[in-house]
Design a protein around this motif. Structure first.
Motif, PDB file in Angstrom:
ATOM      1  N   THR A 146      33.464  45.391  41.986  1.00  0.00           N
ATOM      2  CA  THR A 146      34.444  45.224  42.477  1.00  0.00           C
ATOM      3  C   THR A 146      34.944  44.115  43.073  1.00  0.00           C
ATOM      4  OG1 THR A 146      34.526  46.859  44.237  1.00  0.00           O
ATOM      5  CG2 THR A 146      35.884  48.034  42.256  1.00  0.00           C
ATOM      6  N   LEU A 147      34.740  43.185  42.539  1.00  0.00           N
ATOM      7  CA  LEU A 147      35.287  41.920  43.395  1.00  0.00           C
ATOM      8  C   LEU A 147      35.965  41.412  44.037  1.00  0.00           C
ATOM      9  CD1 LEU A 147      34.248  39.239  39.528  1.00  0.00           C
ATOM     10  CD2 LEU A 147      32.898  40.441  41.697  1.00  0.00           C
ATOM     11  N   PRO A 148      35.133  40.985  45.665  1.00  0.00           N
ATOM     12  CA  PRO A 148      36.503  40.575  46.489  1.00  0.00           C
ATOM     13  C   PRO A 148      37.613  40.473  46.200  1.00  0.00           C
ATOM     14  CG  PRO A 148      33.984  40.129  47.536  1.00  0.00           C
ATOM     15  CD  PRO A 148      33.916  40.403  45.842  1.00  0.00           C
ATOM     16  N   ARG A 149      37.029  39.488  45.488  1.00  0.00           N
ATOM     17  CA  ARG A 149      38.791  38.618  45.633  1.00  0.00           C
ATOM     18  C   ARG A 149      39.601  39.867  44.947  1.00  0.00           C
ATOM     19  NH1 ARG A 149      36.062  35.588  41.430  1.00  0.00           N
ATOM     20  NH2 ARG A 149      35.575  37.048  39.024  1.00  0.00           N
ATOM     21  N   GLN A 150      39.439  40.904  44.294  1.00  0.00           N
ATOM     22  CA  GLN A 150      40.724  41.789  43.902  1.00  0.00           C
ATOM     23  C   GLN A 150      40.463  42.850  44.805  1.00  0.00           C
ATOM     24  OE1 GLN A 150      37.844  44.418  41.273  1.00  0.00           O
ATOM     25  NE2 GLN A 150      37.194  43.154  39.757  1.00  0.00           N
ATOM     26  N   ALA A 151      40.679  42.028  46.312  1.00  0.00           N
ATOM     27  CA  ALA A 151      41.360  43.074  47.664  1.00  0.00           C
ATOM     28  C   ALA A 151      42.588  41.853  47.879  1.00  0.00           C
ATOM     29  CB  ALA A 151      40.134  42.465  48.713  1.00  0.00           C
ATOM     30  N   ALA A 152      42.972  41.171  47.706  1.00  0.00           N
ATOM     31  CA  ALA A 152      44.352  40.630  47.096  1.00  0.00           C
ATOM     32  C   ALA A 152      45.212  41.212  46.479  1.00  0.00           C
ATOM     33  CB  ALA A 152      44.039  39.105  47.330  1.00  0.00           C
ATOM     34  N   ARG A 153      44.751  41.459  45.390  1.00  0.00           N
ATOM     35  CA  ARG A 153      45.227  42.630  44.681  1.00  0.00           C
ATOM     36  C   ARG A 153      45.991  44.163  45.294  1.00  0.00           C
ATOM     37  NH1 ARG A 153      41.823  40.969  40.247  1.00  0.00           N
ATOM     38  NH2 ARG A 153      41.102  38.613  39.594  1.00  0.00           N
ATOM     39  N   ALA A 154      44.460  43.879  45.538  1.00  0.00           N
ATOM     40  CA  ALA A 154      44.837  45.367  46.165  1.00  0.00           C
ATOM     41  C   ALA A 154      46.176  45.716  47.464  1.00  0.00           C
ATOM     42  CB  ALA A 154      43.247  45.859  46.230  1.00  0.00           C
ATOM     43  N   THR A 155      46.164  44.945  47.906  1.00  0.00           N
ATOM     44  CA  THR A 155      47.043  44.990  49.039  1.00  0.00           C
ATOM     45  C   THR A 155      48.036  44.137  48.470  1.00  0.00           C
ATOM     46  OG1 THR A 155      45.347  42.975  50.012  1.00  0.00           O
ATOM     47  CG2 THR A 155      45.021  44.618  50.840  1.00  0.00           C
ATOM     48  N   ASP A 156      48.045  43.335  47.529  1.00  0.00           N
ATOM     49  CA  ASP A 156      49.702  42.567  46.655  1.00  0.00           C
ATOM     50  C   ASP A 156      50.328  44.558  46.826  1.00  0.00           C
ATOM     51  OD1 ASP A 156      49.072  40.914  47.655  1.00  0.00           O
ATOM     52  OD2 ASP A 156      49.159  40.416  45.532  1.00  0.00           O
ATOM     53  N   LEU A 157      49.469  44.994  46.003  1.00  0.00           N
ATOM     54  CA  LEU A 157      50.008  46.439  45.031  1.00  0.00           C
ATOM     55  C   LEU A 157      50.373  47.681  46.086  1.00  0.00           C
ATOM     56  CD1 LEU A 157      47.948  47.114  42.218  1.00  0.00           C
ATOM     57  CD2 LEU A 157      50.548  46.482  42.461  1.00  0.00           C
ATOM     58  N   TYR A 158      49.441  47.496  47.069  1.00  0.00           N
ATOM     59  CA  TYR A 158      49.766  48.731  48.442  1.00  0.00           C
ATOM     60  C   TYR A 158      49.268  47.744  49.639  1.00  0.00           C
ATOM     61  CZ  TYR A 158      47.779  52.462  45.369  1.00  0.00           C
ATOM     62  OH  TYR A 158      47.858  53.079  44.173  1.00  0.00           O
ATOM     63  N   PRO A 159      51.073  47.430  50.023  1.00  0.00           N
ATOM     64  CA  PRO A 159      51.282  46.502  50.707  1.00  0.00           C
ATOM     65  C   PRO A 159      51.143  46.980  51.926  1.00  0.00           C
ATOM     66  CG  PRO A 159      53.837  47.285  49.882  1.00  0.00           C
ATOM     67  CD  PRO A 159      52.297  47.816  49.047  1.00  0.00           C
ATOM     68  N   ASP A 160      50.963  48.492  52.057  1.00  0.00           N
ATOM     69  CA  ASP A 160      51.058  49.434  53.676  1.00  0.00           C
ATOM     70  C   ASP A 160      49.591  49.290  53.896  1.00  0.00           C
ATOM     71  OD1 ASP A 160      53.831  50.248  53.858  1.00  0.00           O
ATOM     72  OD2 ASP A 160      53.613  51.451  53.266  1.00  0.00           O
ATOM     73  N   ALA A 161      48.986  48.908  53.610  1.00  0.00           N
ATOM     74  CA  ALA A 161      46.910  48.999  53.194  1.00  0.00           C
ATOM     75  C   ALA A 161      46.473  48.038  54.870  1.00  0.00           C
ATOM     76  CB  ALA A 161      46.225  49.111  51.793  1.00  0.00           C
ATOM     77  N   VAL A 162      45.919  48.724  55.144  1.00  0.00           N
ATOM     78  CA  VAL A 162      45.130  47.473  56.295  1.00  0.00           C
ATOM     79  C   VAL A 162      43.705  47.529  55.443  1.00  0.00           C
ATOM     80  CG1 VAL A 162      43.741  48.040  58.589  1.00  0.00           C
ATOM     81  CG2 VAL A 162      46.013  48.873  58.663  1.00  0.00           C
ATOM     82  N   LEU A 163      43.023  46.241  55.303  1.00  0.00           N
ATOM     83  CA  LEU A 163      41.773  46.044  54.477  1.00  0.00           C
ATOM     84  C   LEU A 163      40.735  45.486  56.054  1.00  0.00           C
ATOM     85  CD1 LEU A 163      40.713  44.939  52.250  1.00  0.00           C
ATOM     86  CD2 LEU A 163      41.191  42.652  52.446  1.00  0.00           C
ATOM     87  N   HIS A 164      39.373  46.182  55.355  1.00  0.00           N
ATOM     88  CA  HIS A 164      38.633  45.791  55.767  1.00  0.00           C
ATOM     89  C   HIS A 164      38.001  44.872  55.368  1.00  0.00           C
ATOM     90  CE1 HIS A 164      35.813  47.234  58.877  1.00  0.00           C
ATOM     91  NE2 HIS A 164      35.013  46.723  58.159  1.00  0.00           N
TER      92      HIS A 164
END
Length: 190
Positions: A146-164
């Motif tokens: 799950t490539l690091p660039r996918q983290a932006a997609r995840a946080t776009d879809l889950y705007p309340d999420a905190v990314l670590h």
């Protein structure tokens, strides 16, 4: 979870399990959520590469099932077999990785799980303010599944999420950064 009276229970998952706990949060089930390197946020092209690389890797592991203890018992074997999953496979111990690799080889549901990931619906998101607890997404900066660039997609879809971000970490933080992964889980679910 609801049938057992566990509303509000924290959920934690890794890879496909991370996708599952995010889906539970999206549906309003559970409490605090920790998703480590979640699947489901691939572009169409990334999804094709994922399926084309992981399926043969699993077939290889199954074919080598009897030799896994020896292969994973040395740094060269670990590097060859686990390069897609770990940022430093040579540094891992056989005792750390053998149960997980055997589980992948032995599980009768691996094929169906891969089909669900590669042929099923894309991950949906949860609008701000709709999840039942805190959402924390952990991502390895050197993840090749799950490539690091996918983290932006995840946080776009889950705007309340905190990314670590896990530095120097591949797809399995529990392998490459176990103490940091434990600390993140405990801090995010207490």
């Amino acid at each position: 979870i609801r049938e057992q009276g566990l509303d509000g229970v924290s959920t934690v998952g890794q890879s496909m399990g991370a996708r599952m706990v995010l889906e539970l949060a999206r549906r309003g089930v559970g409490g605090d959520t920790v998703a480590l390197d979640p699947g489901g946020f691939w572009s169409d092209r990334e999804l094709l590469v994922f399926g084309a690389t992981l399926r043969p890797s699993i077939a290889l592991v199954r074919a080598l099932r009897g030799m896994l203890p020896a292969l994973l018992g040395n740094s060269v074997g670990r590097t060859l077999l686990l390069a897609q999953l770990s940022a430093r496979p040579w540094a891992l111990s056989r005792e750390t990785v053998l149960p997980d690799v055997r589980g992948l080889a032995d599980s009768p549901s691996t094929g169906a799980a891969l089909d669900a990931l590669t042929k099923g619906p894309k991950q949906q998101g949860a609008p701000a303010g709709t999840v039942p607890g805190r959402v924390t997404i952990g991502w390895g900066r050197r993840d090749l599944v799950t490539l690091p660039r996918q983290a932006a997609r995840a946080t776009d879809l889950y705007p309340d999420a905190v990314l670590h971000w896990f530095e120097r970490c591949g797809h399995f933080p529990q392998w490459d950064a176990p103490h940091e992964a434990i600390r993140l889980i405990l801090d995010s679910t207490s």
